[in-house]
Scaffold this active site. Structure first.
Site, PDB file in Angstrom:
ATOM      1  N   GLY A   1       0.847  -1.201   0.046  1.00  0.00           N
ATOM      2  CA  GLY A   1      -0.054   0.007   0.183  1.00  0.00           C
ATOM      3  C   GLY A   1       0.953   1.309  -0.111  1.00  0.00           C
TER       4      GLY A   1
ATOM      5  CG  ASN B   1       2.340   3.102  -5.543  1.00  0.00           C
ATOM      6  OD1 ASN B   1       2.701   4.038  -6.304  1.00  0.00           O
ATOM      7  ND2 ASN B   1       3.048   1.877  -5.340  1.00  0.00           N
TER       8      ASN B   1
ATOM      9  CG  LEU C   1      -1.166  -8.193  -6.956  1.00  0.00           C
ATOM     10  CD1 LEU C   1      -0.467  -8.745  -6.496  1.00  0.00           C
ATOM     11  CD2 LEU C   1      -0.577  -6.991  -8.115  1.00  0.00           C
TER      12      LEU C   1
ATOM     13  CG  HIS D   1       3.227  -2.974 -15.185  1.00  0.00           C
ATOM     14  ND1 HIS D   1       2.613  -4.368 -14.428  1.00  0.00           N
ATOM     15  CD2 HIS D   1       4.484  -3.587 -15.601  1.00  0.00           C
ATOM     16  CE1 HIS D   1       3.211  -5.313 -14.926  1.00  0.00           C
ATOM     17  NE2 HIS D   1       4.541  -4.908 -15.617  1.00  0.00           N
TER      18      HIS D   1
HETATM   19  C1  GAR Z   1       4.068  -1.367  -7.054  1.00  0.00           C
HETATM   20  O1  GAR Z   1       5.262  -1.389  -7.432  1.00  0.00           O
HETATM   21  C2  GAR Z   1       3.114  -1.532  -8.474  1.00  0.00           C
HETATM   22  O2  GAR Z   1       3.715  -0.651  -9.655  1.00  0.00           O
HETATM   23  C3  GAR Z   1       2.963  -2.955  -8.649  1.00  0.00           C
HETATM   24  O3  GAR Z   1       2.853  -3.385  -7.362  1.00  0.00           O
HETATM   25  C4  GAR Z   1       3.847  -2.623  -6.407  1.00  0.00           C
HETATM   26  C5  GAR Z   1       2.661  -2.416  -5.302  1.00  0.00           C
HETATM   27  O4  GAR Z   1       3.210  -1.567  -4.128  1.00  0.00           O
HETATM   28  N1  GAR Z   1       1.880  -3.307  -9.454  1.00  0.00           N
HETATM   29  C6  GAR Z   1       1.916  -4.405 -10.212  1.00  0.00           C
HETATM   30  O5  GAR Z   1       2.828  -5.051 -10.370  1.00  0.00           O
HETATM   31  C7  GAR Z   1       0.610  -4.408 -11.107  1.00  0.00           C
HETATM   32  N2  GAR Z   1       0.976  -5.539 -12.226  1.00  0.00           N
HETATM   33  P1  GAR Z   1       2.180  -0.982  -3.172  1.00  0.00           P
HETATM   34  O6  GAR Z   1       1.327  -1.739  -2.602  1.00  0.00           O
HETATM   35  O7  GAR Z   1       3.490  -0.618  -1.960  1.00  0.00           O
HETATM   36  O8  GAR Z   1       2.072  -0.046  -3.555  1.00  0.00           O
END
Ligand code: GAR
Length: 194
Positions: free
Chosen positions: A15, A17, A88, A107
């Protein structure tokens, strides 16, 4: 004054982001984070939501794909845009129809490379390092019915050096996400609002 544009953030994990987006829009009167939705019961994103004072709710697979619970909740919360921040699962058709062109994903690679089913989070960084790529980055895009395929809104790049590991690359990518994701959401909504 127009009523604020309301965002729902969907996540599955840590989380970071979701937190960055929420902090970016905190105090704004024109855009607000209405809720954070997660699909893994023990996801740390729920704890971040609690600390941020933002309503969060767990929804399981049936809620997304069978019983309309997520769509109903977003409607009840008067959500205008959906932001995928480490979410996801494939977005159900019901949500694509309810939010045409108004679902944004980030992504952690330069799509179309290293995208598609199973390519998420650390798996992406492992694949990029294993392939000896010299650059990677982030892609922010509109979501359609395929994994990682909708219209690209923005990309940013970083170098991958021979001594990078999946962990050090992940750290570079997180910096790019922090720097650009909230801003690109903001600009996209402003352009939509006109
Ligand atoms: C982030 O790096 C995002 O870009 C990636 O998951 C991570 C989540 O981190 N998303 C994907 O891979 C989508 N295919 P977070 O939960 O700390 O934000």
């Amino acid at each position: 004054m127009n009523k604020p544009v309301r965002l729902a953030i969907l996540g599955s994990g840590n989380g970071t982001n979701a937190q960055q987006i929420s902090e970016y829009f905190a105090g704004r009167t024109d855009v607000e984070v209405a809720c954070i939705i997660y699909n893994k019961r023990d996801a740390y994103i729920a704890e971040r939501a609690r600390r941020l004072g933002i309503e969060s709710r767990y929804f399981g697979r049936a809620d997304f794909y069978e019983n309309h619970a997520v769509a109903d909740y977003l409607c009840a919360k008067e959500v205008d845009w959906v932001i995928l921040a480490g979410f996801l699962w494939l977005v159900p058709q019901e949500l694509l129809s309810a939010y045409p062109g108004r679902i944004i994903n980030i992504h952690p690679a330069l799509l179309p490379k290293y995208g598609g089913r199973g390519m998420y989070g650390h798996h992406v960084h492992e694949a990029v390092v294993a392939a000896h790529e010299t650059e990677s980055g982030i892609t922010i895009h509109i979501v359609d019915e395929h994994y990682d395929r909708g219209t690209t809104l923005f990309q940013a790049r970083c170098s991958v050096t021979p001594d990078d590991t999946p962990d050090t690359l992940a750290a570079k990518i997180h910096l790019l996400e922090k720097e650009h994701f909230p801003r690109v959401i903001d600009e996209t909504i402003k352009a939509w609002r006109g």
